[in-house]
Scaffold this motif. Structure first.
Motif, PDB file in Angstrom:
ATOM      1  N   SER A 180       0.821  -1.226   0.000  1.00 53.01           N
ATOM      2  CA  SER A 180       0.000   0.000   0.000  1.00 53.01           C
ATOM      3  C   SER A 180       0.848   1.266   0.000  1.00 53.01           C
ATOM      4  O   SER A 180       0.318   2.356   0.150  1.00 53.01           O
ATOM      5  N   LEU A 181       2.157   1.148  -0.091  1.00 55.13           N
ATOM      6  CA  LEU A 181       2.993   2.352  -0.089  1.00 55.13           C
ATOM      7  C   LEU A 181       2.617   3.233  -1.279  1.00 55.13           C
ATOM      8  O   LEU A 181       2.331   2.727  -2.372  1.00 55.13           O
ATOM      9  N   PRO A 182       2.646   4.569  -1.069  1.00 55.10           N
ATOM     10  CA  PRO A 182       2.222   5.470  -2.154  1.00 55.10           C
ATOM     11  C   PRO A 182       3.003   5.247  -3.448  1.00 55.10           C
ATOM     12  O   PRO A 182       2.442   5.335  -4.546  1.00 55.10           O
ATOM     13  N   ILE A 206       3.782   2.710  -4.766  1.00 52.90           N
ATOM     14  CA  ILE A 206       3.237   1.558  -5.488  1.00 52.90           C
ATOM     15  C   ILE A 206       1.789   1.815  -5.906  1.00 52.90           C
ATOM     16  O   ILE A 206       1.451   1.720  -7.080  1.00 52.90           O
ATOM     17  N   VAL A 207       0.957   2.204  -4.946  1.00 53.33           N
ATOM     18  CA  VAL A 207      -0.467   2.333  -5.306  1.00 53.33           C
ATOM     19  C   VAL A 207      -0.755   3.575  -6.150  1.00 53.33           C
ATOM     20  O   VAL A 207      -1.742   3.611  -6.874  1.00 53.33           O
ATOM     21  N   ASP A 208       0.095   4.578  -6.088  1.00 55.53           N
ATOM     22  CA  ASP A 208      -0.199   5.794  -6.857  1.00 55.53           C
ATOM     23  C   ASP A 208       0.306   5.726  -8.296  1.00 55.53           C
ATOM     24  O   ASP A 208       0.158   6.679  -9.062  1.00 55.53           O
ATOM     25  N   LEU A 209       0.908   4.607  -8.681  1.00 53.95           N
ATOM     26  CA  LEU A 209       1.367   4.499 -10.076  1.00 53.95           C
ATOM     27  C   LEU A 209       0.178   4.248 -10.989  1.00 53.95           C
ATOM     28  O   LEU A 209      -0.830   3.673 -10.571  1.00 53.95           O
ATOM     29  N   HIS A 210       0.322   4.655 -12.232  1.00 52.36           N
ATOM     30  CA  HIS A 210      -0.725   4.354 -13.215  1.00 52.36           C
ATOM     31  C   HIS A 210      -0.077   3.617 -14.384  1.00 52.36           C
ATOM     32  O   HIS A 210       0.995   4.013 -14.845  1.00 52.36           O
ATOM     33  N   PRO A 211      -0.723   2.521 -14.836  1.00 51.65           N
ATOM     34  CA  PRO A 211      -0.075   1.734 -15.900  1.00 51.65           C
ATOM     35  C   PRO A 211       0.130   2.494 -17.211  1.00 51.65           C
ATOM     36  O   PRO A 211       0.942   2.076 -18.033  1.00 51.65           O
ATOM     37  N   TYR A 212      -0.600   3.612 -17.399  1.00 49.50           N
ATOM     38  CA  TYR A 212      -0.377   4.388 -18.626  1.00 49.50           C
ATOM     39  C   TYR A 212       0.801   5.345 -18.509  1.00 49.50           C
ATOM     40  O   TYR A 212       1.148   6.019 -19.466  1.00 49.50           O
TER      41      TYR A 212
END
Ligand SMILES: Cc1ncc(COP(=O)(O)O)c(C=O)c1O
Length: 490
Positions: free
Chosen positions: A95-97, A99-105
């Motif tokens: 849940s680290l930012p 990691i979760v704040d990435l966007h695949p685009y």
């Protein structure tokens, strides 16, 4: 009261005018809805939401969450489905930012950290399997099977061969024939020997130049290691076929042996089982596949490559589509959240730790099997691997108590039920997989409870469970005709 609050719908609690929170009037300009929402969304008739207070809604969902059993609340010996405890540290890391704040685009240049993590996961899975080329795309074990079979099909077509058959033993998990059928193969089911292993004679009789793939779970679904696996692989290879290892039971052999070393050409992992990703209730999983070098050109893309000399833009990790790729089987790079948890598990344990996991999983299963064998005999095998399949057929013959009765009654005592009636080759099957994290005290308590249950009145057992919110739902109707409620019932 607790159960009632949870099982009633929120609409039943609704009272006109109740609100979760009262917010002051906005003191900044507010855009009208028609400027914020696309026209299509505005055309949807509002369904009406339940009007409830914040405590109402919180209690409703917290109570609802306690109606089911989960691995965080109860011992969960669900054979084959491997409900391992999910370490909370991995949840936090995933849940680290960053990691979760990435966007695949996002541009891959901005994703170098994540691509490094995925690349290292590919490498570790290659090492553990002994199969060098990995795709992280499949979102579950079953999708891994399907993807590998499409990969095999593309490989044979590329060689100008049209092979039509996929073979598997009758102890196979149902997803094996299902994947083969969906991939367009004819399914051929083989017998098992008296010992619960692949019947070599039947295999020999069915192998020919139409054989594309032989699929086998090892250890198999009876919790037994297919000791003839090398010979089996040689037989399949002799007719030009490929060997698929269903890796759902890898948690029994980590660090001890590798599918690539005992003759497998392709395999899937269940990251959500072997490497402790959370799963269940159809939740997200991850079923990466690993294949031999000669199959790597056909894998789904993108795969992550590491460039020793960073390219023009300085990127060390790049995305590549294999030259004869079967195409994508899922969006982007797979179920990244689960892959990250698997990565954390692998890095935390390291090679030594993974070996210890398998040792303890096998030890726990054999301990439980040994202390239960006088009341729950196991028809196949003296020693088991990570799970064992007992049979309640003698108990049923004596007093009518079935595997289902025992499984249901266990819920009253605070134990999740083992898997029942699978694999099909064992009558009244009770398939127990304790996993490596359970203590001796928990295993003893489980065995004691089974003994207690077997002393109870059969009539009482037929009606169990007695303490749960729902007793015995009609599982077929529930699966085939689910009643989903997302808005006010009409
Ligand atoms: C032996 C075996 N193969 C395949 C699968 C399918 O895996 P998944 O549930 O991830 O699709 C399972 C799942 O329980 C299994 O036990």
């Amino acid at each position: 009261m607790r159960n009632q609050l949870a099982t009633e719908s929120l609409f039943a609690l609704s009272q006109p005018g109740r609100r979760g929170a009262e917010l002051p009037e906005a003191d900044v300009p507010v855009k009208p809805l028609n400027e914020l929402l696309p026209t299509a969304a505005l055309a949807i008739e509002p369904t009406g939401l339940p009007e409830v207070t914040e405590p109402d809604i919180i209690r409703h969902f917290v109570n609802l969450s306690t109606l089911n059993m989960c691995v965080d609340t109860h011992f969960y010996p669900l054979g084959s489905c491997t409900m391992k405890y999910n370490p909370k540290r991995h949840e936090r890391l995933a849940s680290l930012p960053g990691i979760v704040d990435l966007h695949p685009y996002q541009n891959p240049s901005d994703l170098q950290g994540m691509l490094a993590l995925l690349y290292e996961t590919q490498e570790m899975l290659a090492e553990i399997s002994g199969l060098p080329a990995v795709s992280l795309q499949p979102a579950a074990g079953a999708q891994g099977e399907f993807t590998a079979l499409l990969t095999a099909k593309a490989y044979f077509e590329d060689r100008g061969e049209k092979r039509t058959k996929v073979l598997f033993p009758n102890s196979a998990h149902g997803t094996n024939p299902a994947s083969a059928a969906i991939a367009g193969f004819d399914c051929v089911q083989l017998a098992s020997s008296k010992a619960g292993l692949v019947d070599l004679e039947d295999l020999k009789a069915n192998l020919d130049d139409q054989t594309a793939v032989f699929m086998v779970t090892n250890p198999n679904t009876l919790g037994l290691f297919e000791k003839d696996i090398k010979q089996i692989a040689d037989m399949v290879h002799e007719v030009g076929g490929l060997v698929y290892i269903d890796g759902a039971n890898m948690n029994a052999i980590l660090g001890y042996t590798r599918p690539g070393d005992f003759g497998g050409d392709m395999m899937h992992y269940n990251v959500h089982k072997t490497f402790t990703g959370p799963h269940g209730a159809g939740g997200p999983g991850s079923g990466p596949i690993a294949v031999r070098d000669f199959l790597s050109d056909f894998l789904p893309g993108p795969v992550i490559k590491r460039n020793e000399n960073a390219g023009e833009n300085g990127d060390q990790y790049t995305l590549e589509n294999p030259p004869k790729s079967i195409g994508r089987v899922r969006t982007f790079y797979g179920n990244i959240g689960i892959v990250v948890r698997g990565y954390c598990y692998l890095r935390t344990l390291g090679a030594k730790g993974l070996k210890a996991v398998s040792e303890n999983a096998v030890l726990n299963a054999n301990y439980l099997k040994a202390i239960l064998k006088d009341v729950l005999p196991v028809p196949n095998g003296d020693l088991c691997m990570h799970e064992f399949v007992a049979s309640a057929s003698k108990i049923k013959a004596e007093n009518g108590v079935t595997a289902m009765d025992i499984a249901k009654r266990l819920l009253d005592f605070g134990f999740h039920a083992p898997t029942v009636y699978f694999p099909l080759v064992v009558p009244e099957a009770i398939m127990v997989e304790p996993t490596e994290t359970e203590s001796k005290e928990t295993l003893d308590a489980f065995a004691e409870t089974i003994r207690k249950i077997l002393q109870e009145d059969p009539e009482y057992l037929h009606q169990a469970p007695h303490s749960t919110a729902i007793s015995r739902p009609d599982e077929v109707v529930a699966a085939r005709h689910p009643i989903l409620q997302c808005c006010e019932p009409q």
